[in-house]
Enzyme design. Structure first.
Site, PDB file in Angstrom:
ATOM      1  N   CYS A   1       0.835  -1.209   0.000  1.00  0.00           N
ATOM      2  CA  CYS A   1       0.000   0.000   0.000  1.00  0.00           C
ATOM      3  C   CYS A   1       0.867   1.256   0.000  1.00  0.00           C
ATOM      4  CB  CYS A   1      -1.008  -0.057   1.137  1.00  0.00           C
ATOM      5  SG  CYS A   1      -2.459   0.946   0.761  1.00  0.00           S
TER       6      CYS A   1
ATOM      7  N   HIS B   1      -3.762  -4.912   0.214  1.00  0.00           N
ATOM      8  CA  HIS B   1      -3.149  -5.514   1.412  1.00  0.00           C
ATOM      9  C   HIS B   1      -3.269  -7.030   1.359  1.00  0.00           C
ATOM     10  CE1 HIS B   1      -2.766  -1.802   3.928  1.00  0.00           C
ATOM     11  NE2 HIS B   1      -3.710  -1.385   3.110  1.00  0.00           N
TER      12      HIS B   1
ATOM     13  N   GLU C   1      -1.844  -9.099   3.131  1.00  0.00           N
ATOM     14  CA  GLU C   1      -1.733  -9.686   4.486  1.00  0.00           C
ATOM     15  C   GLU C   1      -3.085 -10.007   5.103  1.00  0.00           C
ATOM     16  OE1 GLU C   1      -1.158  -6.547   3.700  1.00  0.00           O
ATOM     17  OE2 GLU C   1      -1.612  -5.150   5.328  1.00  0.00           O
TER      18      GLU C   1
HETATM   19  N1  GLN Z   1      -1.918   6.778   2.839  1.00  0.00           N
HETATM   20  C1  GLN Z   1      -2.009   6.042   1.618  1.00  0.00           C
HETATM   21  C2  GLN Z   1      -3.350   6.233   0.929  1.00  0.00           C
HETATM   22  O1  GLN Z   1      -4.292   6.663   1.531  1.00  0.00           O
HETATM   23  C3  GLN Z   1      -1.730   4.550   1.847  1.00  0.00           C
HETATM   24  C4  GLN Z   1      -2.680   3.895   2.806  1.00  0.00           C
HETATM   25  C5  GLN Z   1      -2.189   2.568   3.317  1.00  0.00           C
HETATM   26  O2  GLN Z   1      -0.995   2.266   3.294  1.00  0.00           O
HETATM   27  N2  GLN Z   1      -3.092   1.746   3.818  1.00  0.00           N
HETATM   28  O3  GLN Z   1      -3.469   5.954  -0.234  1.00  0.00           O
END
Ligand code: GLN
Length: 535
Positions: A388, A514, A516
């Site tokens: 992410c 994600h 995970e």
């Molecule tokens: N802050 C980033 C976004 O909003 C990544 C978010 C995250 O890593 N879950 O896109």
């Protein structure tokens, strides 16, 4: 079991004496054991805090925020439920006091209560009862396990306990209560003390709830006499007190509970037996735990993030461990604080790691260190997994140092950047607010034929869970592709880039989603497996 509609049985799991006893692990273990007896289960968490969900909570407050397939931000215990049982949780599996009040207040405004005074009893407790029963509507579960957050005696858990008291009365033999307590060892006296447990049970009884089964958390082995004493003082059968000793791994907990006959005791309380034809026995689980004890080699993974707290990146840590066990490798995870990384020390800070994970996150703290870490890893061919925000850092680093776009950034961190390689979608910009604007839950992703990720997953299309607002800016895609960073996963509906990789490197993959969240004990995630395999 037949596939016809099932009569749901309810198991309530409460905790006493102190918090952090591992109710989530115990609930997950009970779920796994009942599955091994041939029953279908779901596990839900009821949390007494007033936030609507943990989405806005700082990980220092509450650990990781776990996201379900249907896009609900939940407590990290739901991650344990999914990893232990392989079930998929939904909006029905996570309820907070805030959510309950929100619904009741909305109903009041709509005029649903016909001019009545709205009170904790019966309106809030009725809403809690309806929520507890919501998972039964589909008729697919034999057991609905409800974990109640907090500790008995907390002011805010009172409505939940009153709801349980009423439900146990209404459901008769189809509901039981399992209470988890703590038996401390007093070194000076050389004794294990059961008094706090007795008090905690008394407290439950004073609320009208007699526990059916007691699970005693302890750092030392409890002898038979202690278990019998607790049974006698607390009005439970001698076969209904089990101990949960500290074990080297949380994955041994279901086996330890099974050894003490917890599954048999639970079924006996419902007048049920071990179902014929065991849909999923414990055999695979035993195999997994056996493997965990015989790991041959060790690999070191650096977790580059900003929260120096075990629970902050819980699912990533567990996904790495689980993949390691399946691959026969012990994964030693070390936290690397990105706030302390700069160009002068990055080599030193990343030395000794076989691979690094660039963690997810929000906001600007520790961002420069993450970019520095990505730069070092890319130019030194260290296997790197960006998740992410981690993937976004890979994209930014590549823009600055390969594409020559000085000052390239994410508009989340630098709204005035000359090269907004990570940006909000146009539809998001129009909303002009933060609340309720995240891409949450599972979305489809097409994998590019011939790419590494296509080979890793072994399929053309996958579904993975998201939790972010910002996206790869497609205006720059051509330039990336030409320079060697390939966009190998794409959302078929809106063409958003979901995966980037540099095929020339040993392992350099970033995912906007994600992975995970969907790794489970018996079904490790392919990306984590492949990452560990190359280390
Ligand atoms: N802050 C980033 C976004 O909003 C990544 C978010 C995250 O890593 N879950 O896109």
């Amino acid at each position: 079991m037949s596939s016809s509609r099932r009569i749901p049985r309810y198991i309530f799991v409460t905790g006493g004496v102190v918090s952090s006893l591992g109710k989530g692990i115990i609930s997950s273990s009970i779920g796994r054991l009942l599955q091994s007896c041939g029953y279908s289960v779901t596990i839900q968490k009821f949390d007494p805090y007033i936030n609507i969900d943990p989405g806005t909570l700082n990980p220092y407050e509450h650990g990781e925020c776990y996201v379900t397939e249907d896009g609900v931000e939940t407590d990290l215990d739901l991650g344990h439920y999914e990893r232990f049982t392989g079930i998929r949780t939904t909006v029905h599996n996570s309820v907070t006091t805030g959510k309950v009040y929100q619904v009741v207040i909305e109903k009041e405004r709509r005029g649903d209560y016909l001019g009545k005074t709205i009170q904790v009893v019966p309106h809030i407790t009725n809403e809690i009862k309806d929520r507890i029963k919501a998972n039964a509507a589909g008729g697919e579960f034999d057991f609905i396990i409800t974990e109640i957050g907090g500790t008995i005696g907390d002011i805010e858990s009172a409505p939940f306990l009153e709801a349980i008291r009423q439900l146990r009365w209404e459901l008769g033999g189809n509901a039981i209560c399992i209470h988890l307590t703590y038996v401390p060892y007093l070194k000076a006296a050389g004794e294990l003390k059961t008094k706090p447990t007795q008090h905690s049970v008394k407290e439950l009884q004073s609320l009208g709830i007699q526990p059916d089964i007691l699970i005693l958390r302890t750092e030392r082995h409890l002898g038979k006499e202690i278990l019998q004493k607790v049974a006698a003082f607390c009005n439970v059968g001698p076969d209904c007190v089990v101990q949960s000793e500290d074990l080297p791994s949380i994955y041994e907990v279901p086996l330890n509970m099974h050894k003490q006959g917890l599954d048999r005791s639970i079924l006996a309380r419902f007048g049920m037996e071990n179902s014929e034809g065991h849909e999923q026995s414990l055999q695979q689980w035993e195999e997994f735990v056996r493997k965990e004890k015989e790991l041959k080699s060790t690999v070191k993974v650096g977790l580059v993030g900003k929260y120096d707290l075990q629970d902050a990146y819980k699912s990533i840590r567990e996904s790495l461990h689980i993949a390691g066990i399946h691959a026969g490798k012990k994964v030693e995870i070390q936290f690397v604080n990105s706030e302390h990384i700069d160009a002068s020390n990055v080599q030193e800070m990343l030395t000794g790691y076989d691979g690094i994970v660039i963690c997810p996150g929000f906001g600007s703290r520790g961002i420069d260190g993450k970019i520095e870490a990505v730069h070092y890893a890319r130019t030194h061919n260290i296997p790197t997994f960006g998740i992410c925000l981690g993937m976004q850092m890979m994209v930014i680093e590549f823009a600055r140092n390969v594409l020559g776009l000085n000052g390239a950034h994410s508009s989340e961190i630098d709204p005035a950047t000359p090269y907004n390689v990570i940006d909000l979608m146009e539809s998001q910009k129009a909303l002009k607010r933060l609340g309720g604007t995240m891409r949450l839950g599972a979305y489809a992703c097409d994998l590019l034929p011939g790419s590494r990720v296509r080979a890793i997953y072994g399929k053309d299309t996958i579904r993975e869970r998201h939790r972010h607002r910002y996206e790869f800016n497609n205006a720059y895609k051509e330039r990336y592709e030409q320079a060697g960073m390939r966009c190998t996963g794409r959302n078929p509906e809106n063409d958003l880039v979901e995966i980037v990789e540099i095929p020339d490197l040993k392992w350099f993959i970033g995912t906007q989603f994600h992975p995970e969240y969907s790794s489970t004990v018996l079904s490790p995630h392919p990306l984590f497996m492949d990452f560990i395999n190359v280390l």
